[in-house]
Design a protein around this motif. Structure first.
Motif, PDB file in Angstrom:
ATOM      1  N   LEU A   1       1.548  25.494  26.393  1.00 38.78           N
ATOM      2  CA  LEU A   1       2.691  25.116  25.396  1.00 38.78           C
ATOM      3  C   LEU A   1       2.840  26.084  23.940  1.00 38.78           C
ATOM      4  O   LEU A   1       3.808  26.291  23.679  1.00 38.78           O
ATOM      5  CB  LEU A   1       2.164  23.838  25.002  1.00 38.78           C
ATOM      6  CG  LEU A   1       2.276  22.615  26.093  1.00 38.78           C
ATOM      7  CD1 LEU A   1       1.280  21.300  25.696  1.00 38.78           C
ATOM      8  CD2 LEU A   1       3.556  22.526  26.483  1.00 38.78           C
ATOM      9  N   HIS A   2       1.342  26.638  23.645  1.00 38.43           N
ATOM     10  CA  HIS A   2       1.591  27.597  22.688  1.00 38.43           C
ATOM     11  C   HIS A   2       2.312  28.894  22.863  1.00 38.43           C
ATOM     12  O   HIS A   2       2.979  29.110  21.859  1.00 38.43           O
ATOM     13  CB  HIS A   2       0.272  28.002  22.376  1.00 38.43           C
ATOM     14  CG  HIS A   2       0.019  28.918  21.064  1.00 38.43           C
ATOM     15  ND1 HIS A   2       0.472  28.747  19.837  1.00 38.43           N
ATOM     16  CD2 HIS A   2      -0.238  30.135  21.233  1.00 38.43           C
ATOM     17  CE1 HIS A   2       0.291  29.728  19.005  1.00 38.43           C
ATOM     18  NE2 HIS A   2      -0.218  30.507  19.695  1.00 38.43           N
ATOM     19  N   SER A   3       2.255  29.185  24.236  1.00 38.72           N
ATOM     20  CA  SER A   3       3.123  30.436  24.561  1.00 38.72           C
ATOM     21  C   SER A   3       4.452  30.101  24.498  1.00 38.72           C
ATOM     22  O   SER A   3       5.280  30.771  24.168  1.00 38.72           O
ATOM     23  CB  SER A   3       2.892  30.954  25.855  1.00 38.72           C
ATOM     24  OG  SER A   3       3.408  31.898  26.334  1.00 38.72           O
ATOM     25  N   LEU A   4       4.930  28.893  25.133  1.00 37.26           N
ATOM     26  CA  LEU A   4       6.361  28.551  25.106  1.00 37.26           C
ATOM     27  C   LEU A   4       6.918  28.344  23.724  1.00 37.26           C
ATOM     28  O   LEU A   4       7.932  28.719  23.072  1.00 37.26           O
ATOM     29  CB  LEU A   4       6.707  27.373  25.937  1.00 37.26           C
ATOM     30  CG  LEU A   4       6.323  27.314  27.476  1.00 37.26           C
ATOM     31  CD1 LEU A   4       6.204  26.243  28.128  1.00 37.26           C
ATOM     32  CD2 LEU A   4       7.277  28.347  27.896  1.00 37.26           C
ATOM     33  N   HIS A   5       6.021  27.712  22.652  1.00 38.39           N
ATOM     34  CA  HIS A   5       6.397  27.843  21.283  1.00 38.39           C
ATOM     35  C   HIS A   5       6.777  28.977  20.659  1.00 38.39           C
ATOM     36  O   HIS A   5       7.756  29.163  20.049  1.00 38.39           O
ATOM     37  CB  HIS A   5       5.226  26.873  20.487  1.00 38.39           C
ATOM     38  CG  HIS A   5       5.647  27.064  18.897  1.00 38.39           C
ATOM     39  ND1 HIS A   5       6.515  26.042  18.455  1.00 38.39           N
ATOM     40  CD2 HIS A   5       5.365  27.711  17.897  1.00 38.39           C
ATOM     41  CE1 HIS A   5       6.272  26.301  17.063  1.00 38.39           C
ATOM     42  NE2 HIS A   5       5.486  27.290  17.028  1.00 38.39           N
ATOM     43  N   LEU A   6       5.975  29.766  21.008  1.00 37.16           N
ATOM     44  CA  LEU A   6       6.113  31.157  20.338  1.00 37.16           C
ATOM     45  C   LEU A   6       7.321  31.941  21.086  1.00 37.16           C
ATOM     46  O   LEU A   6       8.045  32.620  20.219  1.00 37.16           O
ATOM     47  CB  LEU A   6       4.883  32.219  20.679  1.00 37.16           C
ATOM     48  CG  LEU A   6       3.521  31.732  19.819  1.00 37.16           C
ATOM     49  CD1 LEU A   6       2.292  32.817  20.434  1.00 37.16           C
ATOM     50  CD2 LEU A   6       3.618  31.890  18.583  1.00 37.16           C
ATOM     51  N   HIS A   7       7.484  31.760  22.191  1.00 40.12           N
ATOM     52  CA  HIS A   7       8.765  32.494  23.037  1.00 40.12           C
ATOM     53  C   HIS A   7       9.929  31.823  22.631  1.00 40.12           C
ATOM     54  O   HIS A   7      11.069  32.556  22.207  1.00 40.12           O
ATOM     55  CB  HIS A   7       8.397  32.172  24.289  1.00 40.12           C
ATOM     56  CG  HIS A   7       9.492  32.761  25.452  1.00 40.12           C
ATOM     57  ND1 HIS A   7       9.682  34.285  25.286  1.00 40.12           N
ATOM     58  CD2 HIS A   7      10.635  32.173  25.747  1.00 40.12           C
ATOM     59  CE1 HIS A   7      11.042  34.141  25.975  1.00 40.12           C
ATOM     60  NE2 HIS A   7      11.357  33.253  26.482  1.00 40.12           N
ATOM     61  N   VAL A   8      10.204  30.500  22.424  1.00 42.71           N
ATOM     62  CA  VAL A   8      11.319  29.891  22.103  1.00 42.71           C
ATOM     63  C   VAL A   8      11.585  29.667  20.523  1.00 42.71           C
ATOM     64  O   VAL A   8      12.584  30.238  20.201  1.00 42.71           O
ATOM     65  CB  VAL A   8      11.265  28.482  22.654  1.00 42.71           C
ATOM     66  CG1 VAL A   8      12.886  27.841  22.392  1.00 42.71           C
ATOM     67  CG2 VAL A   8      11.131  28.366  24.281  1.00 42.71           C
ATOM     68  N   ILE A   9      10.729  29.266  19.884  1.00 43.53           N
ATOM     69  CA  ILE A   9      10.861  28.916  18.490  1.00 43.53           C
ATOM     70  C   ILE A   9      10.818  30.112  17.495  1.00 43.53           C
ATOM     71  O   ILE A   9      11.520  30.529  16.724  1.00 43.53           O
ATOM     72  CB  ILE A   9       9.990  27.781  18.204  1.00 43.53           C
ATOM     73  CG1 ILE A   9      10.241  26.389  18.750  1.00 43.53           C
ATOM     74  CG2 ILE A   9      10.148  27.327  16.523  1.00 43.53           C
ATOM     75  CD1 ILE A   9      11.551  26.088  18.818  1.00 43.53           C
ATOM     76  N   ASP A  10       9.446  30.587  17.901  1.00 42.74           N
ATOM     77  CA  ASP A  10       9.352  31.801  16.909  1.00 42.74           C
ATOM     78  C   ASP A  10      10.109  32.952  17.072  1.00 42.74           C
ATOM     79  O   ASP A  10      10.618  33.739  16.236  1.00 42.74           O
ATOM     80  CB  ASP A  10       7.888  32.348  16.914  1.00 42.74           C
ATOM     81  CG  ASP A  10       6.781  31.290  16.279  1.00 42.74           C
ATOM     82  OD1 ASP A  10       7.369  30.230  15.637  1.00 42.74           O
ATOM     83  OD2 ASP A  10       5.639  31.423  16.159  1.00 42.74           O
TER      84      ASP A  10
END
Length: 540
Positions: A268-277
C-alpha cells in the motif's frame, strides 16, 4: 481455535462489524457509500493492488482540486467546480473498462453496479489500513474521501432517494411532521429555499449544521436547524468525516493485530508513492526553456484527460497491441515530442511497450533509429514537427492494420459512435458530431465540438492541430484546479487569467510539410512488420 476466535473479534473492532449481514447488504446498495461494514470474501493481492490504484487515481484528482481551493482565496465550490471535478473523475484512469465512480454514477436510479460496489468498498477498507498510521496521512485521506462523497451527493437525481439512503446508513435525522411543516409555510417565506408541500425537511441540532448555517440554507428555531434534504450535503459530509476519523483511530489501535507489516502495508505504501507522490511531482515540471516536461509515467493519465481523439486512439492501440506500424509511430512519436517527451524518455516508453512482443535487441535494431530520427539525431539531423490536422486528414490515409488517421474522417459511423461513447460523450453531442461529419464533412469542427464536451468549463476553441488541442486542454485543467473564476465571471475572463500564467504554445511545431517530411517519405516505411495485423482502428 480459541486464538482464531479472539483474533476475529479484534479484527471486527479494527475494521467494523463483520457479523451484521443486514448492514453489509445496505452498505453500498446505492451509489452513496458510508463504508459502515467491511467487505467479505477473498481477493488476490494483484486484484487488491488494481482496486487500490483505481481509488488512488480518483483521490489524487480530488487532491488536485482541493489544492486549487487552498491556493486561491476566490476559489469556491460552485457549479463549475463540481462539473470539472465530476468530469475528471468520470475519465479517471483505471485498469478496468470503466472506473467504479463512473459505473456508480451512471447506475440505474442510483443503484450501483455490483462489480463497482465491490471495488469501491474493498479499496476504501484496504486504504484505511495504510492511512490510519499517522495524523498527516489520516488528515489527507479523510479530506479527499469527503470530497469524493461530496461530489456524489451533488447529483440532483439522488434527492428523491436520499432520505432512504440516510435511514439505511444510520443517519437518524428527524423529519418534521406535516402539521409542523404547515406552520412554517404560514410563518416564513420559503421561496428562497424552493420548498414545496412535497419537500422533505429535516430537523437537526444547530451545532451539527454550522456549514449550512454559514451558507444560509437553514431556518433556525429554538436551537434546531430546519434543512431541506437537497441542502443536507454539508451535514452528511461532516458526520461522515467524524465517523471516518473515529474508524481510522480504531484501525491504528488494532493495526498490529493484522500482522501485515511485512506484506500488505509495504504494498500500500508503494502504491501511495507511485500514484500520489509521482502525480504531485509530475503535475508541473518544466525544462530550461520553461516548457512543461512530460515523462512516460504521465502519458496514460494525460491521454485520458488531454489527448485529441486521433492520438488517444493510437495510444489505446499501442497499449492493446504493443505495436504500431510506421505512420502510427511517426504521428504519435512527433506528437509526444511536441508535448514535451524527451528523446531518452521516448526510447524508454516505446521500448517498454514494444518489448512485450519483441526482444530488446530487435527493438534496438529496427525501431530506435526512427525515434532518434524524429528528434534530429539521425539521418539528415532535421528536427521533426508534429503533423497538423489537415495533414493527418488528407495525407496517407490508413489502410488495414494502421492506427493513424483522424477518427472523424477515417472511422465509419459505427466505430466512431463506439469510440465517442467510450469517451463518455452523450448521445445528443454524438449526433451533432456525426452531422458535422456526414453533411458538412467538417472534421475539425467535429473535433472542436469534442473538445468542448470534454472541457465544458472552458471557452470554445477551433482545433487545427493535435498539439494545439493538448495545450488548450492543459490550460483548461490549469484554470479548473488553480484559478477558477468567481461566479459571474465570463469565459473570456477565464482565458485572460490563464494566458497570464501559462506560456503560449510554440507555433513552430505546427509547421507544414518541410524537409523532414520529404526525408520521411524516402525512408523504408515498415522494416519490421512481418506478421499480419488486424485493423485496429476499430475500438471494439
Amino acid at each position: 481455535m480459541e486464538f482464531k476466535t479472539n483474533r476475529d473479534l479484534r479484527l471486527s473492532q479494527t475494521i467494523g462489524s463483520i457479523n451484521n449481514p443486514k448492514r453489509l447488504a445496505n452498505d453500498g446498495e446505492y451509489c452513496i457509500n458510508f463504508y459502515t461494514s467491511p467487505p467479505m470474501g477473498k481477493i488476490s493481492l494483484e486484484d487488491a493492488e488494481d482496486m487500490v490504484t483505481e481509488r488512488l487515481n480518483l483521490l489524487s484528482i480530488c487532491d488536485e482540486m482541493l489544492k486549487g481551493l487552498e491556493k486561491s482565496s476566490t476559489f469556491r465550490r460552485n457549479k463549475m467546480y463540481f462539473e470539472t471535478l465530476e468530469s475528471r473523475l468520470l475519465n479517471a484512469e483505471s485498469k478496468f473498462d470503466k472506473n467504479f465512480y463512473y459505473l456508480s454514477t451512471k447506475g440505474l436510479n442510483g443503484k450501483k453496479d455490483p462489480e463497482a460496489r465491490k471495488r469501491d468498498i474493498t479499496s476504501h477498507w484496504l486504504l484505511r489500513l495504510y492511512y490510519c498510521q499517522t495524523d498527516e496521512l489520516k488528515k489527507w485521506f479523510i479530506s479527499r474521501e469527503c470530497e469524493l462523497l461530496r461530489v456524489r451527493l451533488m447529483d440532483p437525481s439522488l434527492t428523491p432517494i436520499l432520505p432512504e439512503i440516510l435511514a439505511q446508513n444510520g443517519f437518524n435525522y428527524e423529519k418534521i411532521e406535516e402539521s409542523e411543516k404547515k406552520s412554517f409555510l404560514e410563518k416564513i417565506s420559503w421561496n428562497l429555499l424552493s420548498v414545496t408541500k412535497e419537500s422533505v425537511i429535516y430537523k437537526i441540532r444547530f451545532e451539527e449544521s454550522l456549514e449550512a448555517v454559514r451558507s444560509r440554507k437553514v431556518f433556525l428555531n429554538n436551537g434546531f436547524a430546519y434543512i431541506l434534504v437537497q441542502d443536507m450535503v454539508s451535514v452528511i459530509c461532516s458526520k461522515f468525516r467524524s465517523q471516518l476519523s473515529h474508524a481510522l483511530a480504531l484501525s491504528k489501535l488494532y493495526l498490529h493485530e493484522l500482522e501485515e507489516e511485512q506484506r500488505l502495508i509495504p504494498r500500500l505504501h508503494s502504491l501511495h508513492l507511485h500514484v500520489i507522490d509521482n502525480r504531485k511531482s509530475n503535475v508541473k515540471s518544466e525544462d530550461d526553456s520553461g516548457r512543461e516536461v512530460v515523462t512516460p509515467q504521465m502519458i496514460d493519465p494525460l491521454s485520458k484527460e488531454s489527448f485529441p481523439p486521433c492520438m488517444q486512439n493510437i495510444h489505446e492501440i499501442l497499449r492493446k497491441e504493443h505495436h504500431l506500424r510506421h505512420y502510427g509511430r511517426l504521428h504519435y512519436g512527433l506528437f509526444l515530442k511536441g508535448i514535451g517527451l524527451s528523446l531518452e524518455d521516448a526510447l524508454d516508453f516505446f521500448r517498454q511497450e514494444f518489448t512485450k512482443k519483441l526482444t530488446p535487441d530487435k527493438f534496438q535494431k529496427e525501431y530506435s533509429y526512427n525515434i532518434r530520427y524524429n528528434y534530429g539525431k539521425e539521418g539528415k539531423r532535421i528536427i521533426g514537427k508534429a503533423y497538423s490536422c489537415q495533414k493527418i486528414i488528407n495525407d496517407n490515409p490508413p489502410a488495414t492494420g494502421d492506427s493513424h488517421g483522424c477518427p472523424f474522417k477515417h472511422f465509419d459511423n459505427n466505430n466512431l459512435k463506439i469510440f465517442l461513447r467510450k469517451q463518455h460523450i452523450d448521445e445528443n453531442n454524438i449526433s451533432e458530431m456525426l452531422e458535422m461529419v456526414e453533411k458538412d464533412q467538417n472534421y475539425s469542427m467535429a473535433c472542436s465540438k469534442y473538445f468542448s464536451c470534454k472541457h465544458q468549463w472552458y471557452p470554445n476553441i477551433n482545433v487545427y492541430h493535435p498539439n494545439q488541442y493538448y495545450t488548450e486542454s492543459r490550460k483548461a485543467f490549469h484554470v479548473s484546479t488553480l484559478t477558477p473564476p468567481q461566479s459571474g465571471q465570463t469565459n473570456g475572463d477565464i482565458s485572460m487569467i490563464d494566458s497570464n500564467k501559462i506560456e503560449s504554445i510554440d507555433e513552430s511545431i505546427f509547421d507544414a510539410e518541410d524537409d523532414f517530411d520529404r526525408s520521411v517519405g524516402a525512408m523504408d516505411l515498415d522494416l519490421s512488420v512481418t506478421e499480419p495485423f488486424e485493423n485496429n482502428d476499430s475500438t471494439q
